[in-house]
Enzyme design. Sequence first.
Site, PDB file in Angstrom:
ATOM      1  N   SER A 282       0.841  -1.202   0.000  1.00  0.00           N
ATOM      2  CA  SER A 282       0.000   0.000   0.000  1.00  0.00           C
ATOM      3  C   SER A 282       0.872   1.246   0.000  1.00  0.00           C
ATOM      4  O   SER A 282       2.020   1.218   0.454  1.00  0.00           O
ATOM      5  CB  SER A 282      -0.891   0.007   1.250  1.00  0.00           C
ATOM      6  OG  SER A 282      -1.507   1.265   1.445  1.00  0.00           O
TER       7      SER A 282
ATOM      8  N   TYR B 215      -2.151  -1.120  10.288  1.00  0.00           N
ATOM      9  CA  TYR B 215      -2.302  -1.510   8.878  1.00  0.00           C
ATOM     10  C   TYR B 215      -1.087  -1.077   8.063  1.00  0.00           C
ATOM     11  O   TYR B 215      -0.519  -1.874   7.302  1.00  0.00           O
ATOM     12  CB  TYR B 215      -3.569  -0.867   8.320  1.00  0.00           C
ATOM     13  CG  TYR B 215      -3.766  -1.037   6.829  1.00  0.00           C
ATOM     14  CD1 TYR B 215      -4.321  -2.203   6.315  1.00  0.00           C
ATOM     15  CD2 TYR B 215      -3.412  -0.024   5.943  1.00  0.00           C
ATOM     16  CE1 TYR B 215      -4.511  -2.359   4.941  1.00  0.00           C
ATOM     17  CE2 TYR B 215      -3.596  -0.169   4.581  1.00  0.00           C
ATOM     18  CZ  TYR B 215      -4.149  -1.340   4.082  1.00  0.00           C
ATOM     19  OH  TYR B 215      -4.324  -1.472   2.724  1.00  0.00           O
TER      20      TYR B 215
END
Length: 263
Positions: free
Chosen positions: A155, A168
């Site tokens: 990401s 995350y």
Amino acid sequence: MKPKPISHPISEPGKKLAGKIAIITGGDSGIGKAIALLFAEHGANIVVVYLREHKDAHKTEQEILERGVQTLFLSGDIAKENFCKKVIEQTILKFGKINILINNAAVQYPQKNPEDISKDQLIRTFSTNVFSAFYMTAAALPYMKKGSCIINTTSVTAYRGSKSLIDYSSTKGALVAFTRSLSTALIEREIRVNGVAPGPIWTPLIPSSFSEDKIKTFGTDVPMKRAGQTQEVAPCYLFLASDDSSYMTGQVLHPNGGEIING
């Protein structure tokens, strides 16, 4: 020049993944679904691993079958090592081989303050996002031959962070390091390992994670001023899974709307 440079296209026109077997975690919706459909268009047989979203899975399965390839849908928790082993066993039982492994499934739980991240949340996030990639890879590697590939979904948050997604973002940073390390470990086996680091992409994970106010402005802070669609991300995976990327390993592609992250 001796020898002369090779200039003609690597892939044959049309189906770049004909006859290959691709395992995609989180393939029932979002980015995973877009990857599955695009791979099917290029002739790959698809194994989709999903948690419990049976309605989404059934719809995706029908869309894949419409493209003339075979599928195998397996429901379970990839945070559990035994289930990951089962996925590989069932894939080999049905198809006899594995050419492409895409570690894509992930969870995120936004928190306003760092101290609000509980031990249980931390364990769940790392177990689903990171440990599963280790489990799936370890189980699949004995069946992956020369020319196979692994693609990990990281990401943009791995590179620039996120104040409300600390755990995350940390898992996605771990996947970048996993990708780079694994690529060197497997280079002599001629198995390539790469990653894709999406920016703000409109997937079911977004409305399930954020408030209505956040959703209204989602993606508007990148140079392109909008969220991306999953169909704009999937071609990165096709490139990395096909022979077109034969000279790439340990790398990460960045479909993120123009954000420069130097990664």
